[in-house]
Design a protein around this motif. Structure first.
Motif, PDB file in Angstrom:
ATOM      1  N   HIS B 247       0.826  -1.200   0.000  1.00  0.00           N
ATOM      2  CA  HIS B 247       0.000   0.000   0.000  1.00  0.00           C
ATOM      3  C   HIS B 247       0.865   1.257   0.000  1.00  0.00           C
ATOM      4  O   HIS B 247       0.657   2.123  -0.843  1.00  0.00           O
ATOM      5  CB  HIS B 247      -1.094   0.068   1.066  1.00  0.00           C
ATOM      6  CG  HIS B 247      -1.899   1.296   0.798  1.00  0.00           C
ATOM      7  ND1 HIS B 247      -2.943   1.314  -0.088  1.00  0.00           N
ATOM      8  CD2 HIS B 247      -1.708   2.573   1.166  1.00  0.00           C
ATOM      9  CE1 HIS B 247      -3.378   2.552  -0.230  1.00  0.00           C
ATOM     10  NE2 HIS B 247      -2.643   3.341   0.530  1.00  0.00           N
ATOM     11  N   HIS B 296      -6.958  -2.668   4.165  1.00  0.00           N
ATOM     12  CA  HIS B 296      -8.120  -2.542   3.265  1.00  0.00           C
ATOM     13  C   HIS B 296      -8.015  -3.476   2.060  1.00  0.00           C
ATOM     14  O   HIS B 296      -8.964  -3.598   1.306  1.00  0.00           O
ATOM     15  CB  HIS B 296      -8.388  -1.086   2.864  1.00  0.00           C
ATOM     16  CG  HIS B 296      -7.337  -0.449   2.023  1.00  0.00           C
ATOM     17  ND1 HIS B 296      -7.106   0.902   2.030  1.00  0.00           N
ATOM     18  CD2 HIS B 296      -6.454  -0.957   1.138  1.00  0.00           C
ATOM     19  CE1 HIS B 296      -6.129   1.189   1.180  1.00  0.00           C
ATOM     20  NE2 HIS B 296      -5.726   0.077   0.634  1.00  0.00           N
ATOM     21  N   HIS B 297      -6.868  -4.111   1.890  1.00  0.00           N
ATOM     22  CA  HIS B 297      -6.771  -5.122   0.833  1.00  0.00           C
ATOM     23  C   HIS B 297      -7.227  -6.481   1.340  1.00  0.00           C
ATOM     24  O   HIS B 297      -7.227  -7.448   0.592  1.00  0.00           O
ATOM     25  CB  HIS B 297      -5.335  -5.221   0.329  1.00  0.00           C
ATOM     26  CG  HIS B 297      -4.871  -3.973  -0.331  1.00  0.00           C
ATOM     27  ND1 HIS B 297      -5.070  -3.715  -1.659  1.00  0.00           N
ATOM     28  CD2 HIS B 297      -4.269  -2.867   0.168  1.00  0.00           C
ATOM     29  CE1 HIS B 297      -4.589  -2.516  -1.960  1.00  0.00           C
ATOM     30  NE2 HIS B 297      -4.098  -1.983  -0.855  1.00  0.00           N
TER      31      HIS B 297
HETATM   32 CU   LIG Z   1      -4.126   0.045  -0.618  1.00  0.00          CU
END
Ligand SMILES: [Cu+2]
Ligand code: HEM
Lengths: 214, 535
Positions: B247, B296-297
């Protein structure tokens, strides 16, 4: 001592150059912290999941060698710090001698580590090569030893690089010392102390769990 | 008669391959990245052709897996991550801050060699038979089951990581230590702030990827490892480590683009960037917050609801600084004296496309929506809007903007604008349909799909044809300009930055006289004339 007059065109003075080099080393150490950080995260996750397995695994490590290695490494760091402190044209032989001492201690560390690895191999504790440990704790013990081998191998690799650096600097400082090498020595010392600190963490995480309970 | 500059200083091959001049190293990177861009693009083209029909007609399942993996790995690590930092950044950073080179020129050259080594190893993995894990290398597939060249590809990415770290380190030290006299932090162009933030991520995130790849390699090699569920290992730990790097890495792939946009918007509006300090600190805020949202993945992996809620919340928070930037660029346009030269067209395209990409990111950050959209084309569209619509557009914009400085030549404005417009149209036609496909439930990474999805897929493949042609155009008119273009003056856009106050192309040592900075960046007079930073 000879003031090394040559500094590259992007710098305005010798001290400008040297301070930039030192900042570079600090940034590099920040990178290294995160490298070991990822590994330590994995350790804590599994130690949390398999507390008993980790304690048992830890009790199978050679705490005598581990402790001796800690003392050896701390002493070598002391010698390097000493060399940084006294480095000048008059003391170049002593400086080189101190660095040589640190190198010998570093090599001793690696040799002891090798003996330790051999012992673990004899006891069938090397995951992926020869691992025989049965019972309900086998998984935790195996994960512990996976960490043990990966972490100590990466640490040993750092030591070997550090020994190389110190050796080059010992030769340079002995033969043609200049202010330039003071900066180099300073950066190499930072690196060496960092490797030392990593070991202190590894020592606590590898050898100490599960030993306080009798 | 040509005057002596960094290009004419020496013509030997040796003088290129052993150069320590940041400008020449930038060119080395530029040539290599162009090659990787077209290799990655070729894989994408093959996939789009395959996807034009619902059946499998061009490639087998296995080959398709290898295509999207190769596309992802090449584009992420061998194009996007180094794109702006190592080409434009390498060239422009020292010029912009009035320095004669980066702090560690030899390290800079080393980073290129390391990069090429990593690239070659990865290309070898592809030629030897490819990798089928996706660019994400998810375990336990990558460690236990995949029969492809995972270890070789991972080694290639691992090696390239060192090049990232060296570049980040070099930029950090350079920006701290080599600023021209008078160039305080708040006088730095925002491009420098954004590259500084990028470098911090490069230095702090890349080592985590490195150790994760080592763990994968160990597990494949020895047959047991941390992610092995058979001995109680947790494959999801891999995802945590991977996204802890990846990220932040997506911000490596957008922050430099944002930096370029500041330069373009300001120059072609003839105005100071609105809210300079907010934009500057937004870059650092993104770099810091970007480390706290990786979960969030993993909303559908079974992580705890509490964790998901926190990660969802943090993902909304990280969007705030990005939004600040978009608002500030728009405010910069307001009451400016706008000029629509090619770089400005790219900049405007960036703002629109990045906004769509960012907003759909917020959709995905909503737990309830993400459960439906995860692993569908919606995600694919989201990140392509940012990475291609945003970053690649910014890369092209910056390339056009600084082209006269880099080569000393002017390109054809007509063709440059045509390419910019075509890229914008082709891009939207390619990727907008993918939002629809995703919303309707088409999963990503499959090449066979139900016939009702065909319309949107055909539109997308059609758009990709336009996009491919549009990306090829600059190769011709920029290439032409190098040999036949009109000579560029030192400051063709009348911009105030230091890089424009030296000749085009710059002399080997960048400045004949060390510039002394007396002004904030982006200053224009009432008549919209640039006020050089060192006047
Ligand atoms: Cu991300
Ligand atoms: C505005 C802030 C952003 C938010 C809130 C956001 C949110 C998300 C979320 C929630 C996902 C996961 C979707 C899923 O797999 O179900 C995702 C995926 C992704 N995003 Fe973003 N995003 C943002 C910005 C960016 C940026 C700036 C980039 C790249 C430059 C980017 C690149 C990606 C990529 C590559 C993926 C997919 C990774 C994969 O599974 O292969 N995102 N984003």
């Amino acid at each position: 001592m000879r003031d090394s007059p040559a500094f590259a065109r992007q710098f305005t003075s010798v001290s400008h150059r040297d301070e930039s080099a030192e900042l570079g080393m600090w940034v590099f150490i920040a990178t290294e912290v995160l490298l070991f950080g990822g590994l330590l995260l994995a350790y804590f996750v599994y130690r949390h999941a398999y507390p008993q397995g980790f304690a048992t695994g830890s009790r199978h490590t050679e705490i005598v060698i581990g402790t001796a290695n800690t003392a050896i490494l701390l002493t070598s760091s002391f010698l390097v710090a000493w060399a940084v402190e006294i480095f000048s044209a008059e003391t170049r032989r002593l400086t080189a001698g101190l660095l040589a001492g640190a190198i010998c201690l570093g090599l001793a560390f690696i040799v002891l580590k090798g003996i330790e690895y051999h012992g673990e191999y004899e006891e069938h504790l090397v995951p992926g090569i020869d691992f025989r440990f049965t019972g309900s704790l086998a998984n935790g013990v195996q994960l512990f030893f996976i960490f043990y081998f990966i972490a100590t191998a990466i640490h040993a690799l750092h030591m070997i690089i550090g020994i190389g650096l110190l050796a080059v600097l010992a030769l340079l400082c002995r033969n043609a010392p200049s202010t330039r090498h003071r900066a180099g020595l300073h950066s190499a010392a930072l690196y060496w102390h960092f490797v030392d600190i990593v070991w202190i963490f590894l020592f606590a995480l590898i050898y100490l769990p599960g030993r306080s309970i009798t | 008669m040509t005057e002596r500059n960094y290009l004419t200083a020496d013509y030997t091959l040796r003088s290129w391959f052993f150069t320590t001049d940041h400008k020449r190293i930038a060119i080395l990177y530029f040539a290599s990245l162009t090659m990787f861009f077209f290799i990655g693009g070729a894989a994408a083209t093959a996939m789009r052709i395959e996807l034009a029909t619902p059946q499998a007609d061009l490639v087998s399942d296995d080959i398709y897996n290898r295509l999207f993996t190769m596309h992802g790995i090449i584009m992420v690590w061998f194009f996007l991550i180094p794109s702006i930092p190592n080409t434009l950044g390498n060239f422009i950073v020292p010029l912009m801050i009035g320095a004669r080179d980066l702090a560690f020129p030899r390290l800079n050259l080393l980073s290129w060699y390391v990069f090429m080594l990593g690239g070659s190893v990865t290309l070898f993995a592809i030629l030897a038979g490819g990798i089928d894990t996706g660019w994400t290398f998810y375990t336990p597939f990558s460690t236990l089951y995949s029969n492809s060249y995972v270890m070789v590809a991972a080694a290639g990415v691992f090696i390239a990581g060192f090049s990232s770290i060296l570049t980040g380190l070099n930029f950090i030290v350079t920006i701290h230590r080599l600023r021209a006299p008078g160039l305080t932090w708040y006088r730095l162009p925002l491009f420098i702030w954004s590259l500084y933030a990028t470098s911090v991520i490069l230095v702090l995130a890349t080592p985590v990827l490195a150790i994760t790849l080592v763990l994968i390699a160990v597990e494949r090699f020895f047959g047991v490892g941390f992610f092995d569920p058979r001995i109680g290992g947790d494959p999801l730990l891999f995802q945590h480590l991977f996204w802890f790097y990846s990220h932040p890495a997506v911000y490596i792939m957008i922050l430099p683009g944002m930096g370029v946009i500041n330069e373009l918007i300001s120059c072609f509006s003839r105005k100071q960037v609105f809210g300079y300090k907010f934009v500057a600190w937004a870059s650092l805020a993104i770099a810091a917050l970007g480390f706290l949202v990786w979960g969030h993945h993993m909303f559908v992996t079974g992580q705890s609801l509490l964790a998901s809620l926190v990660f969802s919340f943090m993902s909304f928070v990280v969007a705030v600084p990005s939004a600040i930037k978009v608002f500030n660029w728009t405010a910069t346009l307001h009451k400016g004296s706008l000029r629509f030269d090619a770089p400005m067209l790219y900049a405007l395209a960036f703002i629109g496309l990045f906004t769509i990409g960012g907003l759909t990111g917020l959709f995905l950050a909503c737990l309830a929506f993400d459960v439906h959209a995860t692993d569908t084309y919606f995600v694919v569209a989201h990140f392509h809007y940012i990475m291609v619509g945003g970053m690649v557009t910014a890369y092209f914009g910056g390339l056009h903007y600084w082209w006269p400085k880099i080569t000393g030549r002017l390109y054809s404005e007509y063709w440059a604008r045509a390419a910019a417009i075509l890229i914008f149209l082709g891009f939207n036609l390619t990727f907008f349909p993918q939002f629809v496909l995703g919303a309707e439930g088409m999963p990503r990474r499959y090449h066979v799909y139900p016939p009702e999805f065909q319309v949107w897929n055909v539109l997308s493949s059609g758009g990709a044809t336009i996009l491919a042609a549009a990306y090829l155009l600059p190769l011709f008119y920029l290439g032409y300009s190098v040999f036949f273009g009109a000579r560029a003056p030192a400051n063709p856009w009348d911009a105030p930055g230091l890089e424009w106050q030296t000749s085009s192309p710059p002399p080997e040592h960048n400045f004949d006289v060390q510039p002394v900075v007396t002004r904030a960046p982006y200053q224009y007079s009432r008549k919209f004339e640039a006020q050089p930073q060192n006047a």
